[in-house]
Design a protein around this motif. Structure first.
Motif, PDB file in Angstrom:
ATOM      1  N   ILE A  73       0.841  -1.200   0.000  1.00  0.00           N
ATOM      2  CA  ILE A  73       0.000   0.000   0.000  1.00  0.00           C
ATOM      3  C   ILE A  73       0.877   1.252   0.000  1.00  0.00           C
ATOM      4  CG2 ILE A  73      -1.742   1.276   1.315  1.00  0.00           C
ATOM      5  CD1 ILE A  73      -2.811  -1.367   2.296  1.00  0.00           C
ATOM      6  N   ILE A  76       3.761   0.870  -3.554  1.00  0.00           N
ATOM      7  CA  ILE A  76       3.263   1.158  -4.908  1.00  0.00           C
ATOM      8  C   ILE A  76       3.279   2.655  -5.216  1.00  0.00           C
ATOM      9  CG2 ILE A  76       1.206   1.086  -6.376  1.00  0.00           C
ATOM     10  CD1 ILE A  76       0.594  -1.658  -5.148  1.00  0.00           C
ATOM     11  N   PRO A  77       2.722   3.532  -4.349  1.00  0.00           N
ATOM     12  CA  PRO A  77       2.784   4.967  -4.664  1.00  0.00           C
ATOM     13  C   PRO A  77       4.213   5.513  -4.744  1.00  0.00           C
ATOM     14  CG  PRO A  77       1.123   4.546  -2.988  1.00  0.00           C
ATOM     15  CD  PRO A  77       1.917   3.289  -3.137  1.00  0.00           C
ATOM     16  N   SER A  80       5.861   4.254  -7.981  1.00  0.00           N
ATOM     17  CA  SER A  80       5.215   4.917  -9.113  1.00  0.00           C
ATOM     18  C   SER A  80       5.661   6.369  -9.228  1.00  0.00           C
ATOM     19  CB  SER A  80       3.693   4.858  -8.953  1.00  0.00           C
ATOM     20  OG  SER A  80       3.247   3.511  -8.888  1.00  0.00           O
ATOM     21  N   ALA A 110      -0.563   1.739 -11.572  1.00  0.00           N
ATOM     22  CA  ALA A 110      -0.402   1.996 -10.143  1.00  0.00           C
ATOM     23  C   ALA A 110      -1.755   2.089  -9.451  1.00  0.00           C
ATOM     24  CB  ALA A 110       0.391   3.288  -9.928  1.00  0.00           C
ATOM     25  N   THR A 113      -3.340  -1.554  -9.243  1.00  0.00           N
ATOM     26  CA  THR A 113      -2.689  -2.434  -8.270  1.00  0.00           C
ATOM     27  C   THR A 113      -2.860  -1.911  -6.841  1.00  0.00           C
ATOM     28  OG1 THR A 113      -0.598  -1.264  -8.702  1.00  0.00           O
ATOM     29  CG2 THR A 113      -0.998  -3.317  -9.890  1.00  0.00           C
ATOM     30  N   TRP A 114      -2.859  -0.587  -6.664  1.00  0.00           N
ATOM     31  CA  TRP A 114      -3.012  -0.029  -5.318  1.00  0.00           C
ATOM     32  C   TRP A 114      -4.408  -0.306  -4.768  1.00  0.00           C
ATOM     33  CZ3 TRP A 114      -5.918   3.829  -2.883  1.00  0.00           C
ATOM     34  CH2 TRP A 114      -5.458   4.199  -1.614  1.00  0.00           C
ATOM     35  N   SER A 117      -4.635  -3.868  -3.775  1.00  0.00           N
ATOM     36  CA  SER A 117      -3.919  -4.128  -2.532  1.00  0.00           C
ATOM     37  C   SER A 117      -4.712  -3.652  -1.320  1.00  0.00           C
ATOM     38  CB  SER A 117      -2.552  -3.425  -2.556  1.00  0.00           C
ATOM     39  OG  SER A 117      -1.734  -3.938  -3.583  1.00  0.00           O
ATOM     40  N   VAL A 118      -5.353  -2.501  -1.446  1.00  0.00           N
ATOM     41  CA  VAL A 118      -6.155  -1.969  -0.340  1.00  0.00           C
ATOM     42  C   VAL A 118      -7.335  -2.893  -0.039  1.00  0.00           C
ATOM     43  CG1 VAL A 118      -7.681  -0.095   0.358  1.00  0.00           C
ATOM     44  CG2 VAL A 118      -5.481   0.424  -0.667  1.00  0.00           C
TER      45      VAL A 118
END
Length: 234
Positions: A73, A76-77, A80, A110, A113-114, A117-118
């Motif tokens: 979580i 990824i940011p 990216s 991004a 996938t984010w 994931s959340v």
């Protein structure tokens, strides 16, 4: 039951106080044992099916693999953002529109996938709560024994809502009956339907049931039927 009448639903209630106390109990209490869950399937987390609640509760330990999955979580940011900065620098040097396309692709991937994931992290957290809440939160059927509704008249005329002071006799899904006071805010028209013998689902903290009873408004009809059936069999 004293009556076939269920009480009206109160206006939207503020559950933050109850939830805060429940979370404090969760921090102090161990995971529910398989015997606790199997003997009290209706005490599972809201939205948890009876079959899931009746399954043996696994220890609420977070493994390395789960920790790594949860860390995505944040990863990824960051990754990216770094990739976007590098692509923008290349675009500034070459003025090639291909790098702008790469930035757009990175943003889309991004975001997808984010969000995934959340969602998975919340699902895992809900699973951990489901194994521990049976030892903290109990459910039952509350029957009104005493009712005192405040006057709807105030300095502005007739109020749209009033506070009802109730004394409930609670028949829990598991454990002995007990009495508890409850304050709830109702629409003025609905408050007229509050009578001795009316009933409805309640929840409470097992550590202090007489002082923590709250009218249950967050469960679906199937779960409420389970509570009534469990209370009748108790």
């Amino acid at each position: 039951m004293d009556s076939m009448d269920t009480w009206p639903t109160p206006v939207t209630v503020d559950d933050r106080g109850f939830d805060l106390k429940a979370m404090q109990q969760l921090r102090r209490s161990p995971s529910a044992t398989p015997a606790d869950v199997a003997s009290d399937p209706d005490a599972a987390a809201p939205g948890t099916s009876a079959a899931t609640a009746a399954a043996p509760a696994a220890p609420a330990k977070v493994g390395t693999r789960e920790k790594l999955a949860n860390s995505m979580i944040l990863v990824i940011p960051l990754v990216s953002a770094l990739a976007i900065v590098l692509c923008w620098m290349r675009y500034a040097d070459s003025n090639n529109g291909l790098w702008l396309g790469m930035i757009a692709v990175i943003l889309v991937l991004a975001a997808i996938t984010w969000i995934s994931s959340v969602k998975k992290a919340f699902a895992r957290a809900q699973g951990h709560l489901a194994t521990r809440l049976p030892g903290v939160i109990g459910y039952g059927v509350g029957i009104i024994r005493e009712v005192d509704v405040e006057s709807p008249f105030d300095e502005n005329g007739v109020s749209d809502t009033v506070t009802a002071h109730l004394v409930l006799s609670v028949n829990p899904v598991q454990g002995p009956n007990f009495q508890a006071p409850v304050d709830a805010v109702y629409n003025t028209s609905d408050s007229e339907k509050l009578t001795v013998g009316a009933h409805g689902p309640v929840r409470y903290l097992r550590s202090d049931p007489e002082n923590t009873v709250s009218i249950e408004t967050r469960l679906n009809d199937a779960r409420i039927r389970q509570i009534y059936q469990g209370a009748a069999m108790n």
